[in-house]
Scaffold this active site. Sequence first.
Site, short mmCIF file in Angstrom:
data_model
loop_
_atom_site.label_atom_id
_atom_site.label_comp_id
_atom_site.label_asym_id
_atom_site.label_seq_id
_atom_site.Cartn_x
_atom_site.Cartn_y
_atom_site.Cartn_z
N GLU A 82 23.01 -0.73 8.55
CA GLU A 82 23.61 -2.04 8.23
C GLU A 82 22.54 -3.10 7.96
OE1 GLU A 82 26.71 -3.25 10.96
OE2 GLU A 82 26.47 -5.35 10.43
N LYS A 266 30.66 -5.71 19.55
CA LYS A 266 30.16 -4.84 18.48
C LYS A 266 28.82 -5.38 17.97
CE LYS A 266 29.82 -3.16 14.06
NZ LYS A 266 28.93 -3.59 12.95
N ASP A 282 21.61 9.02 23.68
CA ASP A 282 23.02 9.36 23.46
C ASP A 282 23.77 8.03 23.30
OD1 ASP A 282 25.70 9.97 23.65
OD2 ASP A 282 25.47 11.38 25.31
N HIS A 380 24.58 -11.89 4.44
CA HIS A 380 25.14 -10.54 4.22
C HIS A 380 25.32 -10.23 2.74
CE1 HIS A 380 26.07 -8.17 7.64
NE2 HIS A 380 26.71 -9.12 8.29
C1 MEV Z 1 28.75 -7.34 12.23
O1 MEV Z 1 28.23 -6.04 12.22
C2 MEV Z 1 28.64 -7.95 13.61
C3 MEV Z 1 29.31 -9.31 13.79
O2 MEV Z 1 30.69 -9.23 13.37
C4 MEV Z 1 29.22 -9.67 15.24
C5 MEV Z 1 30.00 -10.88 15.64
O3 MEV Z 1 31.01 -11.22 14.96
O4 MEV Z 1 29.63 -11.50 16.66
C6 MEV Z 1 28.65 -10.35 12.90
#
Ligand code: MEV
Length: 409
Positions: A82, A266, A282, A380
Site C-alpha cells: 500500500e 486498521k 506471524d 493517496h
Molecule cells: C488506510 O489504509 C488506513 C486509514 O483508513 C486509517 C484511518 O482511517 O485511520 C487511512
Amino acid sequence: MNKSSRLPGFYKLGLEDRAAIIAERAGLTASEKAILMGEGLSPAQADQMIENVVGIHALPLGIAVNFLINGQDYLIPMAIEEPSVVAGASFAARLVREGGGFAASSDEPVMIGQIQVLDVADPQAARSELLAQKSRLLQLADQTDSLLVSLGGGARDLIVRVIKDSIVGPMVVVHLLFDCRDAMGANTVNTACEALAPEVENITGGRVVLRILSNLADRRLARARCSIPPDVLAFEAFDGQTVSKRIVEAYALAANDPYRAATHNKGIMNGIDAVAVATGQDWRALEAGAHAYAARSGRYTSLSHWSVDADGNLVGTLELPLAVGIVGGASRVHPTAKVALKILGVTTARELAEVMAAVGLAQNLAALRALATEGIQRGHMELHARQVAIAAGATGDLEVGSWRLEVGG
Ligand code: MEV
C-alpha cells in the site's frame, strides 16, 4: 554507535543509492545486499516452507526513517503493497522526534496456552485440584523445552477457569502461562499443552479436547507513547492547536464507534503488519490478538488513545498484544526477514515488540493528522496515479506530491 535515523532527502534518492546507504548503515555483507535487490527467498527454500509451492510472491520492502524510540534511533523495514504507509510512518516519526521521540515498554514475553476439558463431574473441585498440583504441572511443562528454560524462559503460572454453561455443557479451561523469551512461542506452548493434557485428564477425570495457544496474548503487551508540542503540528493554514484538537476529535469517534474503530485500528496495523511481514512474523496472529484486545471490554474500540495535556502537547498512547519472535520461524528462515532484522538491529523479541508499537502509533498519528485536516486523498491519489502510470508501462522518476515531499525534509 547509535547513528541517527534522520536521513533528509532519502526519499529523493534512487533505489540503489537508498539500498547502498542502508547496507552501509546496517553493515550488510554483499550477499545480504543482494538479497535486498531481489535475490531473496529461492523457490527451493520456499518449497521447504509450505505445501504445493509453485512460485514466489514478492512485496516492496521500504525503510521508514526518523524513528527515535527510548532514546535510540531505528531504521524500520516495512514490507507492504500500500502506498503512503512508509511515507506516513516516516513523517509522523519526524513530528514525534521533535517532541523527544517515542517511549515504549513491554511485558515479559509470556504466552498463554489453553487446555479445554469437558465431561468434568465437578468443575469447581477439578479447578481446586489442578491449582493444588500447579507446581508439578509447571515442572512437567518445563521439561518439554529445556533449552528455553536454560535461556531463562519456561512455565510461569497455571490459571484455571470454569465456563459454567455452553452448548456442550460446562467446561474447565486451563491456561498455561509460558515465558517464550525471544521466540514467538506457538510451537513451544502447543507442545507444552499437549504434554500436560493427559495429566490434566487424570486430575480432573475429564476429557481434553483443545490444546493450543491463545492469540489473545494479553500477558505479552507492548506500549508506546508520544508527546508532540503544538507548534510541531502546524502546517499550511492549520495552527498546531487546531491540528491537535482535530486529532482528538477524530480519535473520539474511534473510541465510541466500532465502525470507525475498525478503520482506525486498521491504520495502526498498517504499520505493525508491514514490520511483521518484513521481519517474518506471524502477522495473522498479531491481527487476531490486536482486534480481540480491542474488544476486551465487550465493545470493540480504539487501540490507541489521544488527548491534549495541560501544556498543550498532543499525547498519544497505544497498547496491544504483540507476540513476536526473533528466533525460530520465518524470522530465521526467510533470507529477507533475516536482513530486515539486521537492518532494524533489535536484540530481543521485546525490543521488536516495542519498536512495532511505536510504528503503529506513528501510523495512527499520520492517518489522523491527514484525515482531520487536508484529507488523505491528496497524497493517496498522487501515489495511486503513479501506480497506474507504472502499470501502464511508465518508467523513470514520477512526481508523487506533497505528502511524500514532507517525508525526509
Ligand atoms: C488506510 O489504509 C488506513 C486509514 O483508513 C486509517 C484511518 O482511517 O485511520 C487511512
